[in-house]
Scaffold this motif. Structure first.
Motif, PDB file in Angstrom:
ATOM      1  N   GLY A 270     -98.586 -88.575  57.741  1.00  0.00           N
ATOM      2  CA  GLY A 270    -100.114 -89.349  58.117  1.00  0.00           C
ATOM      3  C   GLY A 270    -100.240 -90.202  57.092  1.00  0.00           C
ATOM      4  N   GLY A 271    -100.145 -90.047  55.685  1.00  0.00           N
ATOM      5  CA  GLY A 271    -100.459 -91.251  54.883  1.00  0.00           C
ATOM      6  C   GLY A 271     -99.610 -92.216  55.029  1.00  0.00           C
ATOM      7  N   GLY A 272     -98.287 -92.082  55.183  1.00  0.00           N
ATOM      8  CA  GLY A 272     -97.488 -93.217  55.244  1.00  0.00           C
ATOM      9  C   GLY A 272     -97.627 -93.998  56.477  1.00  0.00           C
ATOM     10  N   ALA A 273     -98.217 -93.373  57.632  1.00  0.00           N
ATOM     11  CA  ALA A 273     -98.499 -93.902  58.929  1.00  0.00           C
ATOM     12  C   ALA A 273     -99.978 -94.786  58.601  1.00  0.00           C
ATOM     13  CB  ALA A 273     -98.506 -92.996  60.076  1.00  0.00           C
ATOM     14  N   LEU A 274    -100.880 -94.288  57.978  1.00  0.00           N
ATOM     15  CA  LEU A 274    -101.965 -94.974  57.657  1.00  0.00           C
ATOM     16  C   LEU A 274    -101.798 -96.102  56.881  1.00  0.00           C
ATOM     17  CD1 LEU A 274    -104.715 -92.162  57.134  1.00  0.00           C
ATOM     18  CD2 LEU A 274    -104.581 -93.767  58.912  1.00  0.00           C
ATOM     19  N   LEU A 275    -100.764 -95.925  55.830  1.00  0.00           N
ATOM     20  CA  LEU A 275    -100.630 -97.080  54.970  1.00  0.00           C
ATOM     21  C   LEU A 275     -99.938 -98.301  55.852  1.00  0.00           C
ATOM     22  CD1 LEU A 275     -99.952 -95.453  51.472  1.00  0.00           C
ATOM     23  CD2 LEU A 275    -101.971 -96.887  52.236  1.00  0.00           C
ATOM     24  N   LEU A 276     -98.875 -97.743  56.525  1.00  0.00           N
ATOM     25  CA  LEU A 276     -98.028 -98.823  57.206  1.00  0.00           C
ATOM     26  C   LEU A 276     -98.811 -99.533  58.376  1.00  0.00           C
ATOM     27  CD1 LEU A 276     -94.679 -96.822  57.422  1.00  0.00           C
ATOM     28  CD2 LEU A 276     -95.044 -99.093  56.131  1.00  0.00           C
ATOM     29  N   SER A 277     -99.620 -98.781  58.942  1.00  0.00           N
ATOM     30  CA  SER A 277    -100.451 -99.630  59.921  1.00  0.00           C
ATOM     31  C   SER A 277    -101.601-100.290  59.481  1.00  0.00           C
ATOM     32  CB  SER A 277    -101.182 -98.415  60.871  1.00  0.00           C
ATOM     33  OG  SER A 277    -102.181 -97.663  59.942  1.00  0.00           O
ATOM     34  N   THR A 278    -101.844-100.373  57.945  1.00  0.00           N
ATOM     35  CA  THR A 278    -102.892-101.150  57.416  1.00  0.00           C
ATOM     36  C   THR A 278    -104.330-100.611  57.891  1.00  0.00           C
ATOM     37  OG1 THR A 278    -102.814-103.053  58.778  1.00  0.00           O
ATOM     38  CG2 THR A 278    -101.528-103.136  56.934  1.00  0.00           C
ATOM     39  N   LEU A 279    -104.405 -99.338  58.188  1.00  0.00           N
ATOM     40  CA  LEU A 279    -105.812 -99.117  58.455  1.00  0.00           C
ATOM     41  C   LEU A 279    -106.556 -98.795  57.288  1.00  0.00           C
ATOM     42  CD1 LEU A 279    -105.359 -96.559  61.613  1.00  0.00           C
ATOM     43  CD2 LEU A 279    -106.544 -98.808  61.685  1.00  0.00           C
ATOM     44  N   VAL A 280    -105.618 -98.287  56.149  1.00  0.00           N
ATOM     45  CA  VAL A 280    -106.065 -97.860  54.822  1.00  0.00           C
ATOM     46  C   VAL A 280    -105.262 -98.752  54.003  1.00  0.00           C
ATOM     47  CG1 VAL A 280    -106.224 -96.216  53.058  1.00  0.00           C
ATOM     48  CG2 VAL A 280    -106.623 -95.470  55.528  1.00  0.00           C
ATOM     49  N   PRO A 281    -105.935 -99.562  53.157  1.00  0.00           N
ATOM     50  CA  PRO A 281    -105.162-100.492  52.166  1.00  0.00           C
ATOM     51  C   PRO A 281    -104.604 -99.876  51.124  1.00  0.00           C
ATOM     52  CG  PRO A 281    -107.558-100.852  52.020  1.00  0.00           C
ATOM     53  CD  PRO A 281    -107.437 -99.923  53.210  1.00  0.00           C
ATOM     54  N   ALA A 282    -103.384-100.073  50.672  1.00  0.00           N
ATOM     55  CA  ALA A 282    -102.808 -99.633  49.583  1.00  0.00           C
ATOM     56  C   ALA A 282    -103.612 -99.659  48.313  1.00  0.00           C
ATOM     57  CB  ALA A 282    -101.298-100.047  49.159  1.00  0.00           C
TER      58      ALA A 282
END
Length: 85
Positions: A24-36
């Motif tokens: 889930g965290g990887g998907a959020l970071l890859l989708s740029t919904l949450v910036p790294a």
């Protein structure tokens, strides 16, 4: 020879939760919904979405990196010399 005990239900649930957290965290970071990285928080989002679940996985299964490397490495085949008659 040492026999390994089967993992408990609690261990398997924790392992599943850690894997879902990592995916889930990887998907959020890859989708740029949450910036790294953000100016306010720095690298905190990347740590909590990727780093923390990796630490949990390594704590639950310390031999996991060695097993993954063994799967990735090509196995050496024994080359037998040809016998010419």
């Amino acid at each position: 020879m040492r026999t390994q005990a089967l993992p408990s239900d609690r261990h398997l649930r924790l392992l599943g939760v850690a894997l879902l957290w990592l995916l889930g965290g990887g998907a959020l970071l890859l989708s740029t919904l949450v910036p790294a990285h953000t100016d306010l928080l720095g690298w905190t989002p990347a740590f909590w979405l990727l780093g923390a679940p990796l630490v949990v996985l390594l704590a639950l299964e310390p031999s996991l990196p060695r097993q993954l490397l063994a799967l990735c490495r090509p196995r050496r085949r024994m080359v037998r010399s040809a016998v010419w008659h």
